[in-house]
Write an enzyme that holds these catalytic residues in place. Structure first.
Site, PDB file in Angstrom:
ATOM      1  N   ILE B  82       5.749  11.568  -5.544  1.00 20.20           N
ATOM      2  CA  ILE B  82       7.201  11.661  -5.374  1.00 20.20           C
ATOM      3  C   ILE B  82       7.882  10.668  -6.322  1.00 20.20           C
ATOM      4  O   ILE B  82       8.862  11.006  -6.988  1.00 20.20           O
ATOM      5  CB  ILE B  82       7.625  11.357  -3.904  1.00 20.20           C
ATOM      6  N   CYS B 140       3.448   1.091  -3.599  1.00 18.20           N
ATOM      7  CA  CYS B 140       3.663   2.484  -4.006  1.00 18.20           C
ATOM      8  C   CYS B 140       2.897   2.746  -5.294  1.00 18.20           C
ATOM      9  O   CYS B 140       3.155   2.108  -6.310  1.00 18.20           O
ATOM     10  CB  CYS B 140       5.140   2.796  -4.229  1.00 18.20           C
TER      11      CYS B 140
END
Lengths: 282, 326
Positions: B82, B140
């Site tokens: 994403i 992340c």
């Protein structure tokens, strides 16, 4: 815009599963459902609006996620989907038996705006090239390519008879056209192998100059062709495309299915799946 | 219905607990990036039953995320790329947070960044907001600058944690990356500079190749890997932290007794740093496994995508399970 109907996440019972074309099956689910979870309720799957879809997963399943599948048609008791057997998830769905259950989430997404809706009237009114014959009926084309025929056929069947031309393009054979011939002004079918209708593709038979309003769902190359052909057409038809994207949640939470548009990223699942072709970057 | 729940009639346990001074009705938290800002699921499940909700990963500036394909399912797993798409922290505070606070569960803002400065400025804004807790995302794997780079090295992890700690009094969770060479060292480093809670694990870094094109599936080349496939790895890492970081000990309420980790009692004088476990949890039994191993709470992520009711099933399953044990 379409009213935000309530969604459910539940397990629905399979009424029937039938092959309708090469690797294409018609799956009928019963709308009445009973709880399968400690926190589920019994109830009825809300009525979908043409253009909406569900996340479907067979029970039991070897895959993790539901697959986004468009509604083909529905009645008071059932909802019907056309499913193209493509990978593991869809293969499972095409191999279910009557009585078996399918995990569903939906109905999801926006819908096709009807030609007679006030929204369409508004958009046409403010279009770059205003229509000269205000009183004339809009000339409408509904186009389905391959399995993309499912949502547009369902939509077409909800329109007044004789108000649209229906185009369907397939590789070989046809499916999903029940009732279309009786209601469409003209039905134009192409197959790449010539097994039905005209041999060729949509671009061989579609004349964008004839239409004010176009609805389409199908493979991306076909949608790209429609987007560009209609952009260059003198009547500047208003074009709505139903798009497909890999999805995880179908709830607008994961941002896995984003579509690039002139107004930034949009979520295919809940901002779409139907987009104005003038806004999307394919 | 999860197997076994039906056979466990009887009283239901009270699962409420405090984490870093914040009261949770239960130890079940929706993981960052899988639950939007909470409202996305409010039409299909009772979101108020959750103990807490972690927001989508937030950065100071809006981010449009990664291009190309973003999702790939694998056997029992999910790869995602994403790339921290989010509207930016000011937008979050103004538009999403007020509605998120109305939902009921504890609101945890997942803070990410690229440079040290963007983390600090983001933390300052969140500190002045009504979020209940901050989860510092140094893990992340899907962004080129920042993100996981901060979570791989103990020194870098301590630097960003210390800088954020300095500008906020909110309870600070630090979300760890399983991709760190020495997870225990990273964990110890952030605990030493003021992390109140640890959460682990974020996604594993994976790679997929499209054999028809010979090219990587993802534009960003690598992608984060989650789902049931990672559960044993995540659980092992939670246990490593509980064994290896003196301040981290099991919450008595949920851990198995006698716990192999009860030995931690000798570290009583240490500040208590609870551990929130996550990674592949998809039923109440998985959740119980993490809690009995010593996690104080758990997060559910990928499993929600397939079945949003998993949240209610896990809460009900644990209430019944612990009710029977008490």
């Amino acid at each position: 815009m379409c009213s935000p109907y309530p969604k459910v996440a539940c397990a629905a019972t399979v009424e029937s599963i039938q092959p309708v074309g090469t690797d294409v099956f018609s799956l009928v689910l019963v709308r009445q459902f009973t709880p399968v979870s400690t926190c589920g309720d019994r109830g009825i799957i809300p009525e979908p609006i043409p253009g909406q879809f569900f996340m479907l997963r067979a029970r039991p399943s070897g895959v993790l996620l539901g697959r986004p599948i468009s509604v083909y048609c529905y009645d008071d008791r059932t909802i019907t989907f056309l499913i193209l057997k493509k990978g593991k998830g869809t293969s499972e769905l095409c191999s279910v038996s009557p009585g078996q259950q399918v995990d569903i989430i939906g109905p999801i997404g926006n819908c096709f705006l009807r030609p007679d809706s006030s929204e369409i009237e508004e958009v046409i009114k403010t279009a770059i090239t205003p229509r000269t014959e205000e009183s004339a009926e809009l000339s409408v084309a509904v186009i389905g390519g391959g399995i993309g025929v499912a949502p547009v056929a369902g939509f077409a069947l909800s329109l007044p008879p004789g108000t649209f031309d229906f185009y369907a393009s397939f590789r070989t054979g046809t499916y999903g056209l029940d009732g279309i011939a009786a209601i469409a002004k003209n039905v134009i079918i192409t197959t790449e192998d010539g097994s039905f209708g005209d041999r060729g593709m949509l671009s061989d038979v579609f004349n964008p100059e004839l239409y004010d309003l176009v609805y389409a769902c199908g493979p991306t190359p076909m949608l790209k062709y429609i987007q560009s052909a209609c952009k260059n057409a003198s009547r500047h038809p208003l074009v709505y495309l139903s798009l497909e994207q890999h999805m995880a949640c179908g709830a607008g939470a994961c941002l896995g299915c984003t579509i690039q548009t002139m107004h930034g990223n949009k979520r295919c699942c809940v901002d779409g799946p139907v987009f104005n072709a003038a806004e999307v970057i394919l | 219905m999860s197997e076994g729940t039906q056979n466990m009639a009887g009283k239901k346990a009270d699962l409420s607990l405090k984490i870093a001074g914040i009261s949770f009705t239960n130890p079940i938290i929706a993981a960052s990036g899988t639950f939007g800002y909470g409202r996305e699921y409010s039409d299909v499940i009772d979101v108020s039953r959750l103990g807490g909700i972690c927001s989508k990963g937030l950065t100071l500036e809006p981010r449009s995320g990664n291009t190309g394909r973003r999702i790939l399912e694998t056997p029992s797993g999910l790869m995602n790329s994403i790339g921290l798409e989010n509207p930016g922290i000011p937008h979050f505070i103004e538009h999403e947070l007020p509605k998120m606070l109305e939902l009921g569960p504890v609101v945890i803002a997942n803070l990410s960044g690229s440079t040290l400065n963007t983390y600090v400025e983001g933390a300052r804004l969140l500190d002045a907001s009504d979020v209940h807790m901050i989860e510092l995302n140094i893990s992340c794997p899907n962004v080129k600058a920042g993100g996981m780079a901060w979570g791989l090295d103990p020194k870098a992890a301590a630097t960003v944690t210390k800088a954020v700690r300095r500008v906020t009094n909110k309870p600070l969770i630090v979300k760890l990356s399983p991709n760190a060479l020495s997870l225990v060292k990273v964990a110890q480093a952030v605990v030493n500079v003021g992390a109140d809670v640890l959460s682990l694990v974020n996604t594993f870094q994976g790679f997929a190749l499209d054999i028809t094109t010979g090219k990587p599936v993802f534009d960003n080349i690598t992608a984060g890997f989650s789902g049931p496939a990672i559960k044993p790895l995540a659980l092992r890492m939670v246990r490593d932290i509980l064994l290896g970081v003196p301040q981290c000990s099991p919450t008595r309420k949920f851990s198995s007794v006698p716990s192999e980790l009860a030995i931690r009692k000798k570290h009583k004088k240490n500040r208590f740093v609870p551990v929130i476990g996550l990674g592949g949890i998809s039923c109440w039994q998985d959740a119980a496994e993490f809690l009995m191993t010593g996690a104080s709470a758990i997060q559910i992520g990928t499993a929600i995508f397939a079945n949003p009711h998993v949240i209610g099933d896990v809460i009900t399953g644990l209430e019944t399970f612990y009710g029977r044990r008490s």
